[in-house]
Structure formats: structure tokens, C-alpha cells
Design a protein around this motif. Structure first.
Motif, PDB file in Angstrom:
ATOM      1  N   GLU A  67      29.094 -14.279 -25.562  1.00 59.67           N
ATOM      2  CA  GLU A  67      29.341 -14.093 -24.129  1.00 59.67           C
ATOM      3  C   GLU A  67      28.105 -13.573 -23.413  1.00 59.67           C
ATOM      4  O   GLU A  67      27.483 -12.616 -23.869  1.00 59.67           O
ATOM      5  CB  GLU A  67      30.511 -13.115 -23.946  1.00 59.67           C
ATOM      6  N   GLN A  68      27.754 -14.214 -22.303  1.00 56.76           N
ATOM      7  CA  GLN A  68      26.641 -13.757 -21.470  1.00 56.76           C
ATOM      8  C   GLN A  68      27.021 -12.514 -20.658  1.00 56.76           C
ATOM      9  O   GLN A  68      26.179 -11.694 -20.348  1.00 56.76           O
ATOM     10  CB  GLN A  68      26.207 -14.864 -20.504  1.00 56.76           C
ATOM     11  N   ASN A  69      28.294 -12.389 -20.310  1.00 56.55           N
ATOM     12  CA  ASN A  69      28.779 -11.236 -19.551  1.00 56.55           C
ATOM     13  C   ASN A  69      28.922 -10.064 -20.528  1.00 56.55           C
ATOM     14  O   ASN A  69      30.015  -9.683 -20.931  1.00 56.55           O
ATOM     15  CB  ASN A  69      30.116 -11.591 -18.891  1.00 56.55           C
ATOM     16  N   ALA A  70      27.769  -9.516 -20.917  1.00 53.86           N
ATOM     17  CA  ALA A  70      27.714  -8.534 -22.005  1.00 53.86           C
ATOM     18  C   ALA A  70      28.551  -7.295 -21.718  1.00 53.86           C
ATOM     19  O   ALA A  70      29.260  -6.803 -22.597  1.00 53.86           O
ATOM     20  CB  ALA A  70      26.266  -8.140 -22.268  1.00 53.86           C
ATOM     21  N   ARG A  71      28.484  -6.780 -20.514  1.00 52.65           N
ATOM     22  CA  ARG A  71      29.220  -5.552 -20.204  1.00 52.65           C
ATOM     23  C   ARG A  71      30.725  -5.740 -20.421  1.00 52.65           C
ATOM     24  O   ARG A  71      31.357  -4.947 -21.106  1.00 52.65           O
ATOM     25  CB  ARG A  71      28.940  -5.083 -18.775  1.00 52.65           C
ATOM     26  N   SER A  72      31.285  -6.793 -19.889  1.00 51.20           N
ATOM     27  CA  SER A  72      32.730  -7.037 -20.052  1.00 51.20           C
ATOM     28  C   SER A  72      33.090  -7.254 -21.511  1.00 51.20           C
ATOM     29  O   SER A  72      34.094  -6.741 -21.997  1.00 51.20           O
ATOM     30  CB  SER A  72      33.164  -8.247 -19.228  1.00 51.20           C
ATOM     31  N   ALA A  73      32.266  -8.010 -22.220  1.00 49.95           N
ATOM     32  CA  ALA A  73      32.545  -8.289 -23.631  1.00 49.95           C
ATOM     33  C   ALA A  73      32.462  -7.022 -24.466  1.00 49.95           C
ATOM     34  O   ALA A  73      33.331  -6.756 -25.299  1.00 49.95           O
ATOM     35  CB  ALA A  73      31.576  -9.346 -24.160  1.00 49.95           C
ATOM     36  N   ARG A 102      27.350   1.976 -28.499  1.00 49.88           N
ATOM     37  CA  ARG A 102      25.916   2.223 -28.643  1.00 49.88           C
ATOM     38  C   ARG A 102      25.091   1.125 -27.963  1.00 49.88           C
ATOM     39  O   ARG A 102      24.080   1.402 -27.322  1.00 49.88           O
ATOM     40  CB  ARG A 102      25.547   2.328 -30.122  1.00 49.88           C
ATOM     41  N   VAL A 103      25.522  -0.120 -28.108  1.00 46.34           N
ATOM     42  CA  VAL A 103      24.808  -1.227 -27.462  1.00 46.34           C
ATOM     43  C   VAL A 103      24.854  -1.062 -25.945  1.00 46.34           C
ATOM     44  O   VAL A 103      23.838  -1.212 -25.260  1.00 46.34           O
ATOM     45  CB  VAL A 103      25.386  -2.595 -27.888  1.00 46.34           C
ATOM     46  N   LEU A 104      26.020  -0.711 -25.415  1.00 44.13           N
ATOM     47  CA  LEU A 104      26.160  -0.508 -23.962  1.00 44.13           C
ATOM     48  C   LEU A 104      25.254   0.608 -23.461  1.00 44.13           C
ATOM     49  O   LEU A 104      24.735   0.533 -22.345  1.00 44.13           O
ATOM     50  CB  LEU A 104      27.608  -0.174 -23.605  1.00 44.13           C
ATOM     51  N   ALA A 105      25.070   1.643 -24.252  1.00 43.00           N
ATOM     52  CA  ALA A 105      24.296   2.807 -23.825  1.00 43.00           C
ATOM     53  C   ALA A 105      22.796   2.648 -24.031  1.00 43.00           C
ATOM     54  O   ALA A 105      22.018   3.432 -23.487  1.00 43.00           O
ATOM     55  CB  ALA A 105      24.784   4.045 -24.578  1.00 43.00           C
ATOM     56  N   ASP A 106      22.365   1.645 -24.774  1.00 45.82           N
ATOM     57  CA  ASP A 106      20.954   1.506 -25.110  1.00 45.82           C
ATOM     58  C   ASP A 106      20.175   0.903 -23.936  1.00 45.82           C
ATOM     59  O   ASP A 106      20.456  -0.221 -23.519  1.00 45.82           O
ATOM     60  CB  ASP A 106      20.796   0.617 -26.348  1.00 45.82           C
ATOM     61  N   PRO A 107      19.195   1.622 -23.400  1.00 44.30           N
ATOM     62  CA  PRO A 107      18.435   1.108 -22.251  1.00 44.30           C
ATOM     63  C   PRO A 107      17.644  -0.162 -22.563  1.00 44.30           C
ATOM     64  O   PRO A 107      17.369  -0.955 -21.666  1.00 44.30           O
ATOM     65  CB  PRO A 107      17.498   2.265 -21.881  1.00 44.30           C
ATOM     66  N   ARG A 108      17.297  -0.366 -23.838  1.00 45.78           N
ATOM     67  CA  ARG A 108      16.571  -1.587 -24.208  1.00 45.78           C
ATOM     68  C   ARG A 108      17.416  -2.824 -23.945  1.00 45.78           C
ATOM     69  O   ARG A 108      16.901  -3.875 -23.580  1.00 45.78           O
ATOM     70  CB  ARG A 108      16.156  -1.547 -25.674  1.00 45.78           C
ATOM     71  N   VAL A 109      18.716  -2.696 -24.100  1.00 42.18           N
ATOM     72  CA  VAL A 109      19.604  -3.837 -23.867  1.00 42.18           C
ATOM     73  C   VAL A 109      19.602  -4.200 -22.388  1.00 42.18           C
ATOM     74  O   VAL A 109      19.536  -5.369 -22.021  1.00 42.18           O
ATOM     75  CB  VAL A 109      21.026  -3.540 -24.388  1.00 42.18           C
ATOM     76  N   GLY A 110      19.648  -3.187 -21.534  1.00 35.27           N
ATOM     77  CA  GLY A 110      19.559  -3.441 -20.095  1.00 35.27           C
ATOM     78  C   GLY A 110      18.272  -4.141 -19.727  1.00 35.27           C
ATOM     79  O   GLY A 110      18.265  -5.093 -18.950  1.00 35.27           O
ATOM     80  N   GLN A 111      17.174  -3.713 -20.318  1.00 34.95           N
ATOM     81  CA  GLN A 111      15.886  -4.355 -20.064  1.00 34.95           C
ATOM     82  C   GLN A 111      15.912  -5.800 -20.531  1.00 34.95           C
ATOM     83  O   GLN A 111      15.413  -6.696 -19.859  1.00 34.95           O
ATOM     84  CB  GLN A 111      14.765  -3.604 -20.784  1.00 34.95           C
ATOM     85  N   LEU A 112      16.499  -6.033 -21.689  1.00 34.41           N
ATOM     86  CA  LEU A 112      16.553  -7.385 -22.237  1.00 34.41           C
ATOM     87  C   LEU A 112      17.331  -8.320 -21.318  1.00 34.41           C
ATOM     88  O   LEU A 112      16.897  -9.422 -21.017  1.00 34.41           O
ATOM     89  CB  LEU A 112      17.191  -7.365 -23.629  1.00 34.41           C
ATOM     90  N   PHE A 113      18.489  -7.857 -20.837  1.00 36.55           N
ATOM     91  CA  PHE A 113      19.304  -8.712 -19.984  1.00 36.55           C
ATOM     92  C   PHE A 113      18.738  -8.849 -18.584  1.00 36.55           C
ATOM     93  O   PHE A 113      19.157  -9.695 -17.818  1.00 36.55           O
ATOM     94  CB  PHE A 113      20.753  -8.218 -19.950  1.00 36.55           C
ATOM     95  N   LEU A 114      17.767  -8.006 -18.232  1.00 38.30           N
ATOM     96  CA  LEU A 114      17.111  -8.125 -16.932  1.00 38.30           C
ATOM     97  C   LEU A 114      15.778  -8.860 -17.045  1.00 38.30           C
ATOM     98  O   LEU A 114      14.962  -8.836 -16.147  1.00 38.30           O
ATOM     99  CB  LEU A 114      16.893  -6.740 -16.303  1.00 38.30           C
TER     100      LEU A 114
END
Length: 91
Positions: free
Chosen positions: A42-48, A71-83
Motif C-alpha cells: 500500500e502506498q497510503n503508508a499511514r493508513s496501512a 516504530r515504522v510510523l515514528a521513524d523520521p527516515r520513513v517520512g523523508q523517504l515518502f517525501l
């Protein structure tokens, strides 16, 4: 489906209205509550991730992170990746 043990689903929210996305995730959450294992891409990572136990983050076909959904939701690297940024560490 007759009492599935596992559901494999690819991009369940793609092309849906916001209301239908909510309904789709509600159904998936209901299946999960009944003990059905769900493997979702799923691309909609937050909802998934909000209805998941674990998350796997891929970047250009490479596994970059495997952790609990929380942990994935809280990791700032994930936010950077999806942005549009790139992760510098490998999982």
C-alpha cells in the motif's frame, strides 16, 4: 471468501474516494480482528500502518526497514523517504 486464513491485497486504496478508502480499511481491520492474516502492499503508508502489526519499507526494490508498525510510523527516515528523500542506512 469462505473463512480465509490469509488475504493478499495490493493497493486496496488506489483510485478510491476518501470515503471508500475509510470503508476499505475498516473492512481490513475487521478481518484482522477476526484473526485473518493480511499481507498488504500500500502506498497510503499511514493508513496501512495504523492497522498493521509490522511494516516493511522498500526503496527501489531494496528492503530499508523491517519493524513494528508503530516504530515504522515514528521513524523520521520513513517520512523523508515518502517525501522523496532517500534513506542512508540499510535495515
Amino acid at each position: 471468501m469462505l473463512d480465509p486464513k490469509l488475504v493478499l491485497i495490493d493497493e486496496p486504496s488506489i483510485g478510491l474516494s476518501p470515503l471508500m478508502v475509510q470503508e476499505t480499511f475498516a473492512i481490513l481491520q475487521e478481518l484482522r480482528a477476526r484473526g485473518v492474516t493480511i499481507l498488504m502492499i500500500e502506498q497510503n503508508a499511514r493508513s496501512a500502518l495504523q492497522i498493521s502489526d509490522y511494516g516493511i519499507v522498500l526503496e527501489l526494490g531494496r528492503t530499508r526497514m523491517v519493524a513494528t508498525a508503530e516504530r515504522v510510523l515514528a521513524d523520521p527516515r520513513v517520512g523523508q523517504l515518502f517525501l522523496g528523500g532517500a534513506m542512508t542506512e540499510t535495515a
